[in-house]
Write a protein that holds these residues in place. Structure first.
Motif, mmCIF file in Angstrom:
data_model
loop_
_atom_site.group_PDB
_atom_site.id
_atom_site.type_symbol
_atom_site.label_atom_id
_atom_site.label_comp_id
_atom_site.label_asym_id
_atom_site.label_seq_id
_atom_site.Cartn_x
_atom_site.Cartn_y
_atom_site.Cartn_z
ATOM 1 N N UNK A 51 0.742 -1.221 -0.075
ATOM 2 C CA UNK A 51 0.071 -0.086 0.023
ATOM 3 C C UNK A 51 0.776 1.267 -0.016
ATOM 4 N N UNK A 52 1.883 1.113 0.738
ATOM 5 C CA UNK A 52 2.959 2.371 0.575
ATOM 6 C C UNK A 52 3.709 2.428 -0.700
ATOM 7 N N UNK A 53 3.911 1.539 -1.426
ATOM 8 C CA UNK A 53 4.305 1.412 -2.599
ATOM 9 C C UNK A 53 6.148 1.199 -2.312
ATOM 10 N N UNK A 54 6.398 0.474 -1.243
ATOM 11 C CA UNK A 54 7.622 0.411 -0.942
ATOM 12 C C UNK A 54 8.181 -1.015 -1.429
ATOM 13 N N UNK A 55 7.036 -1.798 -1.930
ATOM 14 C CA UNK A 55 7.621 -3.023 -2.553
ATOM 15 C C UNK A 55 6.942 -3.143 -3.838
ATOM 16 N N UNK A 56 7.471 -3.678 -4.961
ATOM 17 C CA UNK A 56 6.764 -3.953 -5.992
ATOM 18 C C UNK A 56 6.818 -5.464 -6.604
ATOM 19 N N UNK A 57 5.687 -5.824 -6.838
ATOM 20 C CA UNK A 57 5.548 -7.316 -7.339
ATOM 21 C C UNK A 57 5.545 -7.412 -8.845
ATOM 22 N N UNK A 58 5.923 -6.353 -9.335
ATOM 23 C CA UNK A 58 5.647 -6.320 -10.833
ATOM 24 C C UNK A 58 6.500 -7.278 -11.795
ATOM 25 N N UNK A 59 7.729 -7.679 -10.915
ATOM 26 C CA UNK A 59 8.785 -8.404 -11.741
ATOM 27 C C UNK A 59 8.625 -9.812 -10.877
ATOM 28 N N UNK A 60 7.626 -10.184 -10.326
ATOM 29 C CA UNK A 60 7.535 -11.321 -9.346
ATOM 30 C C UNK A 60 7.407 -12.630 -10.388
ATOM 31 N N UNK A 61 8.174 -13.595 -10.188
ATOM 32 C CA UNK A 61 8.356 -14.867 -11.067
ATOM 33 C C UNK A 61 7.817 -16.123 -10.443
ATOM 34 N N UNK A 62 8.305 -16.091 -8.982
ATOM 35 C CA UNK A 62 7.529 -17.303 -8.333
ATOM 36 C C UNK A 62 7.244 -17.078 -7.159
#
Ligand code: AMP
Length: 417
Positions: free
Chosen positions: A151-162
Motif C-alpha cells: 500500500x505504501x509502494x515500498x515493494x513492487x511485485x511487478x517482476x515477480x516470477x515465483x
C-alpha cells in the motif's frame, strides 16, 4: 482459472542425490555449506517438478525439509539472470517462520549473489525498505506487513516470477486468507505458484484451485509424526506440573528441550518458576517484542540456553537441529498442533522424545492422539515423585490426587529415566 489437478506424486524417485538435480556449482556450494548430503523425500519429489516450472502443491509437514525443497529451485532459477528486484516471494504465517526461511535462503544462496530478506510486523519498516531498495530478490513475508509495503509502494511485485504460499493451512487457521487474497490481487501477470501445507482443508483446496495452474501434488507422510520421535504421557495433577517438569529436567539426559504451554501467561509463569529454581531458560511467546523473541531464539539456537518455554507460536518457526525433547506442559488443542509441536524434535535423521503432561481433563485429547499414533503411547509415572502433594491453594487441606482416575492410569507404566 485452472482446477486443482489430481495428479499426485507419491512414489520415491529411485535413490536421488543432489547431483541429479544439476544445480549450479554456486547453489551446490550452499547445499554443502548446510551439510545436506541426501535430499529428503519432499526434496526428491518436488525439486525436479519446480525446476521444470510446474505449479506444485506440497503436502508436507514441517521438519521434512520442505523449505529447501522450494528454496533450491528458486535459487537455481533466479541466479541465471540477476535483476535486483523482487522476483520470488514466500508468504508465511509467522515472523519466526519468515526469519527461518530467510536464513535457509541466505544459507543455501550464500554463493549465488542472491539475497533474501524477511518482512514482518512489529519491527521498523524503514530497515525493510532499505533491504528492498538494496536489491534483495527473494522476500519471505508475513501477509500483514507485506500489505503495508504494497500500500505504501515500498515493494513492487511487478517482476515477480515465483510465489510460494507456505504453511497455507496455518495461514487459514490464523485468519490470514483475506490478506493473502489481497496480495494475490496485486500480482496480475503469470508466475509460477507453489503451495505448501501440512493439511488440505476445504478452504485451502479452494484457494489452490483458484490460483494454481495445472498443479501437480507431491505428498510425504502427511499428518503423521516423524518416525524418529518416541511419545510418552505423564499423568499429573495440574498443580504439580512444574514440580514434575523440574524432576524430569533434573533426571533426564537432554541436549535441549522445548516446553509448550497453552497460554502466553503460563509460558511466562513457568519460565519464572524455572528461573527462580536456578535453570537457564528463555521464553518465546507472542506478547514479547520482536527483539526479545529473536534473542530467545538465538540463545536457544546457539546452545547458550538449553530450555525454551514457548506457546504454539513457536511450534512452526524453530529450526534447531539438536532439540532432543519436546515437553507438552499442556496438551495441545488438536492432533495437528501436536504434530507441529513435536515436529521440532526428531528432525531429519535425529531421534527425539515427546513428553506430554496429561490431567484428568485431557481424556479426549489423549484418545485423539492414540488414534493419530495408531497405538497408546507409554504412560509414565516417576518413582519417588509425590503425586499426592496438596495444591497450595487448598488451604493446607491435603486433597489426594486420584491417580487411579487419571487418564489411562490403569495402563500406567513405571519407568525411571
Ligand atoms: P524444514 O522442514 O524446511 O523446516 O526443515 C527441517 C530441518 O531439516 C532444517 O533444520 C533443515 O536445515 C534440515 N534439512 C533440510 N533438508 C535437509 C537435507 N537434505 N539433509 C539434512 N537436513 C536437511
Amino acid at each position: 482459472m485452472s482446477c486443482l489437478n489430481n495428479s499426485l506424486q507419491r512414489s520415491d524417485p529411485a535413490s536421488v542425490d543432489f547431483e541429479s538435480f544439476n544445480l549450479h556449482a554456486s547453489v551446490m556450494a550452499g547445499v554443502r555449506a548446510l551439510g545436506y548430503s541426501v535430499p529428503t523425500p519432499i526434496q526428491s519429489r518436488a525439486i525436479p517438478l519446480i525446476m521444470q516450472g510446474r505449479d506444485v502443491i506440497g503436502l508436507a509437514q514441517t521438519g521434512t525439509g520442505k523449505t529447501a525443497a522450494f528454496v533450491l529451485p528458486i535459487l537455481e532459477h533466479l541466479r541465471r539472470n540477476p535483476r535486483r528486484s523482487v522476483r520470488a516471494l514466500i508468504i508465511a504465517p509467522t515472523r519466526e517462520l519468515t526469519e527461518q526461511t530467510c536464513e535457509v535462503i541466505n544459507g543455501l544462496g550464500g554463493r549465488t549473489g542472491l539475497r533474501g530478506i524477511a518482512v514482518y510486523g512489529g519491527v521498523s519498516m524503514e530497515r525493510q525498505v532499505q533491504g528492498l531498495r538494496s536489491g534483495a530478490e527473494i522476500v519471505a513475508a508475513c501477509p500483514g506487513r507485506l500489505l503495508d509495503h504494497l500500500w505504501k509502494g515500498t515493494i513492487s511485485l511487478a517482476e515477480l516470477e515465483v510465489l510460494v504460499i507456505d504453511e497455507a493451512d496455518r495461514m487459514f487457521d490464523m485468519g490470514f486468507l483475506p490478506d493473502v487474497h489481497s496480495i494475490l490481487r496485486c500480482i496480475l501477470h503469470r508466475h509460477q505458484t507453489l503451495l505448501f501445507s501440512a493439511t488440505m482443508p476445504a478452504e485451502i483446496r479452494r484457494l489452490a484451485g483458484e490460483i494454481l495452474h495445472d498443479p501437480i501434488t507431491v505428498q510425504v507422510d502427511r499428518q503423521l509424526p516423524a518416525k524418529t520421535v518416541s511419545h510418552s504421557l505423564y499423568p499429573v495433577p495440574q498443580h504439580l506440573k512444574t514440580n514434575l517438569l523440574k524432576e524430569i529436567l533434573d533426571n533426564t539426559d537432554m541436549d535441549s528441550v522445548l516446553i509448550f504451554t497453552r497460554t502466553k501467561h503460563r509460558a511466562e509463569r513457568v519460565t519464572q518458576q524455572l528461573m527462580r529454581a536456578g535453570y537457564r531458560v528463555a521464553s518465546l511467546q507472542g506478547d514479547l517484542p520482536q527483539n526479545r523473541r529473536q534473542a530467545a531464539l538465538d540463545s536457544f539456537r546457539n546452545g547458550s540456553v538449553k530450555i525454551l518455554v514457548a506457546t504454539d507460536i513457536a511450534s512452526r518457526g524453530i529450526d534447531v537441529l539438536s532439540i532432543s525433547h519436546v515437553i507438552n506442559y499442556d496438551m495441545p488443542d488438536s492432533t495437528d498442533a501436536y504434530i507441529h509441536r513435536i515436529g521440532r524434535t526428531g528432525r531429519v535423521d535425529k531421534n527425539g522424545d515427546a513428553i506430554s503432561f496429561v490431567t484428568s481433563t485431557d481424556a479426549d485429547k489423549v484418545t485423539a492422539l492414540e488414534r493419530l499414533l495408531g497405538a497408546a503411547p507409554e504412560r509414565v509415572t516417576l518413582p519417588g515423585f509425590d503425586y499426592a502433594r496438596p495444591c497450595p491453594d487448598n488451604d493446607g487441606r491435603r486433597s489426594r490426587w486420584p491417580l487411579r482416575q487419571a487418564v489411562g492410569a490403569n495402563r500406567s507404566a513405571r519407568r525411571s529415566r
